[in-house]
Design an enzyme around this catalytic site. Structure first.
Site, mmCIF file in Angstrom:
data_model
loop_
_atom_site.group_PDB
_atom_site.id
_atom_site.type_symbol
_atom_site.label_atom_id
_atom_site.label_comp_id
_atom_site.label_asym_id
_atom_site.label_seq_id
_atom_site.Cartn_x
_atom_site.Cartn_y
_atom_site.Cartn_z
ATOM 1 N N ASP A 135 -7.776 19.459 -21.935
ATOM 2 C CA ASP A 135 -8.372 18.647 -21.202
ATOM 3 C C ASP A 135 -7.161 18.009 -20.101
ATOM 4 O OD1 ASP A 135 -8.769 15.837 -20.035
ATOM 5 O OD2 ASP A 135 -10.819 15.933 -21.250
ATOM 6 N N VAL A 162 -12.770 15.822 -18.797
ATOM 7 C CA VAL A 162 -12.847 17.289 -18.709
ATOM 8 C C VAL A 162 -13.526 17.897 -19.613
ATOM 9 C CG1 VAL A 162 -11.418 19.281 -17.958
ATOM 10 C CG2 VAL A 162 -10.772 17.164 -16.900
ATOM 11 N N ASP A 163 -13.173 17.548 -21.046
ATOM 12 C CA ASP A 163 -13.920 18.366 -22.081
ATOM 13 C C ASP A 163 -15.422 17.985 -21.887
ATOM 14 O OD1 ASP A 163 -11.936 19.677 -23.494
ATOM 15 O OD2 ASP A 163 -11.159 17.507 -24.530
ATOM 16 N N ILE A 164 -15.464 16.743 -21.662
ATOM 17 C CA ILE A 164 -17.127 16.204 -21.860
ATOM 18 C C ILE A 164 -17.634 16.965 -20.637
ATOM 19 C CG2 ILE A 164 -18.644 14.309 -21.601
ATOM 20 C CD1 ILE A 164 -16.503 12.702 -23.332
#
Lengths: 397, 397
Positions: A135, A162-164
């Site tokens: 991320d 960013v991950d989400i």
């Protein structure tokens, strides 16, 4: 309320930490039967007992848990049997891991052509596609960290956006694939990319800098009172030491805003009648507004702004936000049980007239909590389940 | 490559600025026929000629464009005719506006029970449901800005991550609704919330603070060593003045980093053989890393580290990111026409084994570019179209 939209969808999740589990969480909250598969020698590192325990509890509700040793032939066989009736596989293992285990897209789609195989990876196809990534690196590389911090001090956004985000786009791809499969009967492979998700967030700035020819300027370098943007779009300190953010985005709001704070002179000033005038005159207006807001307590400021139809919010932390009456309203939080405690955590950020979200399964802090039940549903007899547990091809930890 | 997943889906979009247009962008990129409607007296503020013009070109590709004066009876009739045949309606107007115009969910679903109606709003249901909000406000209120900036200096993330995130969740709700409609024949109302999206990003921290009982600390204040105990997780300056972020999460990555930097003497160093030792040695390893890296060219260093599997990235801006080789691979960027210019902008951040994304329509520089075409398709005769244009119920500006 009716049934959840993915109630007839079965998902196998082989995922860890944030990006993969977040994709599984979205599908699970939407009603899918998500079975989180963990190898006994590689449990999700975000599990209870590590520094990331809160993260595990947030991203793993509404999932069932099974521990399978995929290096054991019987464990692999059990995975194939589950994948044979699954609609979706979600994974965020390292590059090449799924293929090495014999459960890559080609192997699974050959057995079950309807399967939708969803990988959340660091990069989509291109020269970097096998690079390990995270991320924060995606924020650094995309230009997002540059835009967030003050000039010369790049900062990551204070959450795994960013991950989400990548999980969200991977789920969009999966839903598109489920729609297509209704017509074609065929699954497909979907990949979500961390770097590309960060870039998608930054796309507006990329467009702006290319369009204007001006280099981008970090949002974090804006100083109070400097011209540009909205005329009022700032944090203000109140008499009680608390901060509120106020945004004035229309001419009508500006008039109501000024009168609410008793700033009738500003309201009457023709130079400030439109946003470009207000934006140019920030060096003059912002200190006046600061002084007016500083004389009032934050509850008063919030009430005055609400009455004036001006967007306002107190500055919260992830702890104080729980006290917002809106967050306490039905449907906003899901009550999640951790060992010895219950946590109030956000539901998916959308709602439907046809269904509501709920907590159907607590996060499986016992790895393999549902191993027996999942195997039985896959057609294993009680004796066969016992044998898998004895040979440690499957486990309840 | 096959057809896009939403090729048979028609969307009407009545949206402005970021959140609503992004939902339309995602659906348009996924193949839907998106018709953006703008009222002549309330043209998209993101349009050419304002400070946000670059943004308009990013968020409005792959849409057709029509200008309708919805306060005129004839235009409303046109809108109803379009909506009666549409699959999805997206809006992000202020609270109450669509009802006032006679195009709220109840009215449209009464006429066309199959319609999926999506509102992107400041807040979902609850006490604040009628308040207006905006991206930065949602970041302040949710605790995200607190987590992003240094203590006492809350900062917004440097992109419209809440607007874009809420759009993605709205589209997730839409796709699920389309799939359900195939079974039930009925549409539904989907609402996604900016505030709730920011809260979902912060969910991990909410879980952590409730689970541990410790108040949250901004990510900008983290002591990286105590946080993850990682050997290297830092920004370094290079010979060319550019900054590189390097992460070594384990002993193996640390050793690869040593190889690249020529630290052969450190490979067998007894204090650097495990994570604890690497953490403790940071006071003397870091200065050495900094000094050595200061002699490297940033691009060369990132290339070599990446090739060795050590996560590393340049600190880019939304301008310099275009120099990344990864972005020059096929499918990473779309060329979008912006009047006389052509902009290189990100595709959707996922990919499918079955289809590619492309620009099928450039953003409409001229409001109402497709008015005639859309009206003709809706069954209006050339004479009727002329009449609508003459009475200014419809326009080509």
């Amino acid at each position: 309320m009716g049934t959840l939209p993915l109630e007839n969808v079965r998902v196998l999740e082989l995922a860890h930490i944030v990006a993969g589990p977040a994709a599984g969480l979205i599908l699970a909250d939407m009603g899918a039967d998500v079975i989180k598969v963990e190898p006994p020698d590689a449990l999700d590192p975000s599990r209870i007992g590590t520094a990331r325990s809160g993260s595990f509890l947030f991203f793993n509700r509404n999932k069932r848990s099974i521990v399978l040793d995929l290096k054991h032939p019987d464990g692999l066989d059990a995975f194939y049997r589950l994948a044979g009736t699954a609609d979706v596989v979600v994974e965020n293992m390292g590059p090449g891991t799924m293929d090495r285990l014999g459960i890559g897209y080609d192997a699974l789609s050959q057995r079950n052509p309807r399967i939708i195989f969803c990988s959340v990876k660091g990069f989509l196809s291109g020269p970097n596609s096998d690079h390990p990534f995270l991320d924060e690196l995606a924020q650094i590389m995309s230009g997002l960290a540059y835009m967030t911090g003050p000039l010369g001090k790049p900062l990551r956004a204070g959450a795994s956006i960013v991950d989400i985000g990548a999980a969200t786009y991977a789920v969009l791809g999966v839903l598109g694939a489920l729609l297509e499969r209704q017509a074609t009967g065929q699954g497909q492979k979907i990949t979500g990319g961390l770097f590309e998700s960060a870039l998608f967030f930054v796309g507006q700035h990329m467009a702006q800098t290319q369009f204007t020819g001006n280099p981008p300027r970090p949002t974090g370098s804006r100083t109070r009172g400097s011209p540009g943007g909205w005329g009022v779009y700032d944090l203000f300190e109140c008499a009680d030491g608390k901060h509120v953010f106020i945004g004035v985005t229309s001419n009508a709001q500006w008039g109501r805003f000024c009168h609410a704070l008793g700033l009738h002179k500003l309201a009457a000033d023709p130079k400030l009648a439109d946003n470009s005038g207000r934006s140019q005159n920030r060096p003059y207006t912002i200190p006046v507004i600061e002084e007016a807001v500083l004389a009032l307590g934050s509850p008063t400021v919030i009430r005055l702004m609400e009455e004036s139809g001006v967007a306002v919010a107190p500055l919260n932390t992830p702890e104080t936000v729980l006290q917002e009456p809106h967050v306490q309203a039905p449907g906003r939080l899901l009550h999640t049980e951790a060992p010895d405690k219950a946590l109030d955590l956000p539901a998916l950020p959308y709602e439907s007239s046809a269904y509501g979200f709920s907590l159907r399964h607590q996060p499986p802090y016992q790895p393999g909590r549902d191993t027996r039940q999942v195997l039985a549903q896959a057609g294993y007899s009680p004796a066969e389940v016992d044998r898998l547990l004895q040979t440690e091809a499957a486990k309840v930890l | 490559m096959g057809p896009l997943p939403l090729e048979n889906i028609r969307i009407l979009e009545l949206t402005h600025i970021v959140a609503g247009p992004t939902a339309g962008l995602i659906l348009g990129d996924m193949g839907a026929d998106v018709i953006k409607i703008e009222p002549p007296d309330a043209l998209e503020p993101g349009r050419l000629g304002t400070g946000r013009n670059g943004s308009y070109f990013y968020l409005n590709r792959n849409k057709r464009h029509i200008v309708l004066d919805l306060k005129k009876e004839d235009a409303l009739a046109v809108f109803y005719r379009l909506a009666d045949k549409a699959d999805v309606f997206i809006e992000n107007m202020g609270p109450g506006v669509t009802d006032r115009l006679g195009i709220g969910y109840d009215e449209l679903s009464r006429r066309n029970p199959r319609i999926v109606y999506c509102s992107v709003k400041g807040y979902l249901s609850g006490p604040y449901a009628d308040r207006s909000s905006m991206d930065e406000l949602a970041q302040m209120m949710s605790g995200l800005a607190f987590m992003t900036g240094p203590l006492g200096r809350p900062l917004r993330a440097g992109a419209s991550i809440t607007d874009i995130g809420a759009a993605a969740f709205g589209v997730i709700g839409i796709l699920a609704a389309l799939r359900e409609r195939d079974a039930t024949g009925k549409g539904q109302l989907i609402t996604s919330g900016l505030f709730e999206t920011a809260l979902f990003y912060v969910g991990q921290h909410m879980a952590q603070t409730q689970f541990s009982g410790q108040p949250p600390r901004p990510m900008a204040e983290r002591d990286r060593r105590s946080q993850g105990g990682w050997p290297v997780y830092d920004l370094f300056e290079c010979a060319d003045g550019r900054h590189v972020f390097i992460a070594a999460f384990n002993v193996s990555q640390w050793k690869k980093l040593c190889h690249v930097l020529g630290f052969t003497d450190l490979l067998a160093h007894p204090e650097l053989q495990n994570m604890a030792g690497l953490g403790n040695a940071r006071p003397w390893t870091m200065p050495r890393l900094e000094e050595t890296i200061r002699a490297w060219d940033a691009k060369t260093l990132v290339a070599q580290l990446s090739a060795q599997g050590v996560p590393a990235s340049m600190v880019n801006t939304p301008e310099s990111v275009l120099d990344e080789a990864h972005l020059h691979a096929p499918q990473r960027l779309l060329n979008v026409g912006a009047g006389e210019k052509s902009l290189s902008l990100p595709t959707l951040p996922y990919e499918s084994s079955d289809y590619h994304f492309s620009v099928r329509h450039n953003p409409a520089v001229r409001p109402g570019r497709d008015t005639r075409h859309v009206l003709a398709e809706a069954g209006y005769s050339p004479a009727e179209i002329d009449h609508l244009l003459q009475t200014e119920a419809a326009k080509v500006l």
